[in-house]
Motif scaffolding. Structure first.
Motif, PDB file in Angstrom:
ATOM      1  N   ASP A 251     140.451 -31.523  84.733  1.00 30.19           N
ATOM      2  CA  ASP A 251     139.369 -31.206  85.674  1.00 30.19           C
ATOM      3  C   ASP A 251     138.134 -32.062  85.393  1.00 30.19           C
ATOM      4  O   ASP A 251     137.501 -32.584  86.306  1.00 30.19           O
ATOM      5  N   ALA A 252     137.800 -32.199  84.102  1.00 34.32           N
ATOM      6  CA  ALA A 252     136.595 -32.976  83.749  1.00 34.32           C
ATOM      7  C   ALA A 252     136.755 -34.447  84.117  1.00 34.32           C
ATOM      8  O   ALA A 252     135.765 -35.152  84.322  1.00 34.32           O
ATOM      9  N   LEU A 253     138.001 -34.912  84.179  1.00 34.90           N
ATOM     10  CA  LEU A 253     138.241 -36.335  84.413  1.00 34.90           C
ATOM     11  C   LEU A 253     138.530 -36.657  85.876  1.00 34.90           C
ATOM     12  O   LEU A 253     138.815 -37.802  86.210  1.00 34.90           O
ATOM     13  N   ASP A 254     138.441 -35.645  86.766  1.00 30.51           N
ATOM     14  CA  ASP A 254     138.665 -35.977  88.183  1.00 30.51           C
ATOM     15  C   ASP A 254     137.386 -36.638  88.732  1.00 30.51           C
ATOM     16  O   ASP A 254     136.412 -36.834  88.005  1.00 30.51           O
ATOM     17  N   GLU A 255     137.413 -36.960  90.019  1.00 32.68           N
ATOM     18  CA  GLU A 255     136.313 -37.758  90.561  1.00 32.68           C
ATOM     19  C   GLU A 255     134.961 -37.057  90.389  1.00 32.68           C
ATOM     20  O   GLU A 255     133.982 -37.664  89.937  1.00 32.68           O
ATOM     21  N   ASP A 256     134.915 -35.763  90.741  1.00 34.04           N
ATOM     22  CA  ASP A 256     133.656 -35.016  90.601  1.00 34.04           C
ATOM     23  C   ASP A 256     133.215 -34.960  89.140  1.00 34.04           C
ATOM     24  O   ASP A 256     132.035 -35.104  88.826  1.00 34.04           O
ATOM     25  N   GLY A 257     134.191 -34.728  88.257  1.00 33.15           N
ATOM     26  CA  GLY A 257     133.892 -34.624  86.833  1.00 33.15           C
ATOM     27  C   GLY A 257     133.338 -35.936  86.290  1.00 33.15           C
ATOM     28  O   GLY A 257     132.406 -35.939  85.483  1.00 33.15           O
ATOM     29  N   ARG A 258     133.920 -37.029  86.728  1.00 35.13           N
ATOM     30  CA  ARG A 258     133.441 -38.331  86.230  1.00 35.13           C
ATOM     31  C   ARG A 258     132.024 -38.606  86.716  1.00 35.13           C
ATOM     32  O   ARG A 258     131.187 -39.124  85.978  1.00 35.13           O
ATOM     33  N   ARG A 259     131.752 -38.220  87.971  1.00 36.76           N
ATOM     34  CA  ARG A 259     130.396 -38.445  88.500  1.00 36.76           C
ATOM     35  C   ARG A 259     129.382 -37.592  87.713  1.00 36.76           C
ATOM     36  O   ARG A 259     128.335 -38.086  87.283  1.00 36.76           O
ATOM     37  N   LEU A 260     129.731 -36.327  87.495  1.00 36.68           N
ATOM     38  CA  LEU A 260     128.837 -35.432  86.751  1.00 36.68           C
ATOM     39  C   LEU A 260     128.576 -35.980  85.342  1.00 36.68           C
ATOM     40  O   LEU A 260     127.433 -36.005  84.877  1.00 36.68           O
ATOM     41  N   THR A 261     129.631 -36.423  84.674  1.00 39.95           N
ATOM     42  CA  THR A 261     129.461 -36.963  83.318  1.00 39.95           C
ATOM     43  C   THR A 261     128.568 -38.202  83.346  1.00 39.95           C
ATOM     44  O   THR A 261     127.690 -38.354  82.487  1.00 39.95           O
ATOM     45  N   GLY A 262     128.783 -39.049  84.326  1.00 31.96           N
ATOM     46  CA  GLY A 262     127.946 -40.261  84.444  1.00 31.96           C
ATOM     47  C   GLY A 262     126.475 -39.899  84.576  1.00 31.96           C
ATOM     48  O   GLY A 262     125.604 -40.481  83.914  1.00 31.96           O
TER      49      GLY A 262
END
Ligand SMILES: *Cc1c(COP(=O)(O)O)cnc(C)c1O
Length: 354
Positions: A251-262
């Motif tokens: 979940d953390a590595l999906d598109e939304d997760g990657r944007r949030l982490t960025g």
């Protein structure tokens, strides 16, 4: 020369435990692992089944994230498991040793000590930089693993890739070079993973515990030569990764997760610089060590008193004064903007009261 030539002979010779899940993956009726055929109450994840030992989807997503091939990556319970497996596979008790450059992360020496391996300490220079030539001078043959932490915990300094290459070249055929990049996302710098294809004796540790906000899920990865990955997989417990942790990582590595982490990494970097500037201007602060990670290590006139006073403000920081070269230092993790402001206000209050 294969990096496996450096591994313990008894580990190389081991016939691994063959788990049910390794022998056969999916079928309509699974009667091979003595699991419950019924899921637990309110389950949505199939927790009655043992997990995939190396979940293909997670492995593929992490490999893509780190720019390596799937077979160059081992997923484990945090970076800590990777460190432990490396020491167990490459250090014969009572014979071999690891090399570390203090002040640095404590787990390398702890894992080595538990294994009965030696720990050779080759300190960083007075500015906490790593000098590859100084490290290599008179390095004993018994050293089979060299750990380099970049950015380094607790000093925050980044080791340039040129130094990593210099070490990997000099250690070829002698030792594995393991670069711990737990904080590399905050450094806005290239990962040593891009050097893996050129240096079979290089390994890189990455984690989802820091920038990816998943310390509680315990997911880390070792990136290394496929032969090293295969060897460590053979000595790993059969089902290391809990299903909920794997799902949380996906979940953390999906598109939304990657944007949030960025976004959060960018905020953390801005906040780190704001904190560093504010701390440097504060009475009682001697030095703010330049950091490429999500923390700042600071030398203070009265570290112990400041630590205690901060507790009175409901703020805990890390006393790193026991590390060689860091007497009188505290380490501040970068929090939310609000938390960082609270920290600065508390420090001002403490300085005014002094
Ligand atoms: C926090 C940290 C890790 C992460 O360990 P995990 O087991 O992945 O949570 C690894 N190395 C260093 C230097 C760290 O500070």
């Amino acid at each position: 020369m294969s990096p496996l030539d450096l591994a313990r002979p008894e580990v190389r010779a081991l016939t691994p435990y063959s788990s049910a899940r390794m022998e056969a993956g999916g079928a309509d009726i699974m009667l091979n692992a003595n699991e419950s055929p019924w899921p637990p109450a309110n389950d949505t994840q199939g927790l009655n089944r043992y997990p995939d030992p190396q979940p293909a989807a997670l492995r593929a997503r992490l490999a893509q994230l780190y720019g390596v091939r799937d077979e160059q990556l081992l997923v484990g319970r945090g970076t800590d498991e990777g460190i432990d497996l490396l020491v167990r596979a490459f250090c014969r008790p009572g014979v071999d040793a690891i090399a570390i450059s203090p002040p640095t992360f404590g787990m390398y020496a702890i894992c080595a000590s538990v294994q009965g391996a030696g720990v050779l300490s080759l300190p960083l220079d007075t500015d906490f930089n790593l000098d590859p030539d100084a490290l290599l001078v008179d390095l004993p043959q018994t050293v089979t693993l060299v750990f380099v932490c970049s950015p380094n915990n607790p000093t925050g300094g980044l080791v340039p890739l040129a130094s990593i290459e210099c070490l990997a070249t000099a250690l070829a055929g002698r030792a594995l070079l393991i670069v711990d990049e737990a904080y590399i996302e905050f450094a806005e710098a290239d990962s040593a993973a891009m050097l893996l294809d050129r240096y079979p004796n290089l390994g890189v540790l990455r984690t989802l515990s820091k920038a990816w906000a998943l310390a509680g899920a315990r997911i880390g990865a070792l990136l290394a030569d496929p032969q090293v990955i295969d060897l460590l997989h053979r000595i790993m417990p059969p089902y290391p990764l809990p299903t909920p942790s794997v799902q949380a990582a996906l979940d953390a590595l999906d598109e939304d997760g990657r944007r949030l982490t960025g976004e959060r990494v960018a905020t953390t970097v801005v906040e780190r610089e704001r904190l560093a500037d504010a701390l440097a201007a504060m009475p009682g602060v001697r030095t703010v060590y330049p950091s490429r990670a999500n923390f700042l290590t600071v030398s203070l006139d009265d570290a112990a008193g400041t630590y205690r006073a901060l507790v009175g403000y409901g703020i805990v920081v890390r006393d790193v004064g026991h590390y060689p070269g860091l007497a009188g230092c505290l380490r501040f993790s970068v929090g939310t903007p609000h938390e960082n402001t609270r920290l600065l206000e508390a420090l001002i209050g403490i300085a005014e009261a002094a």
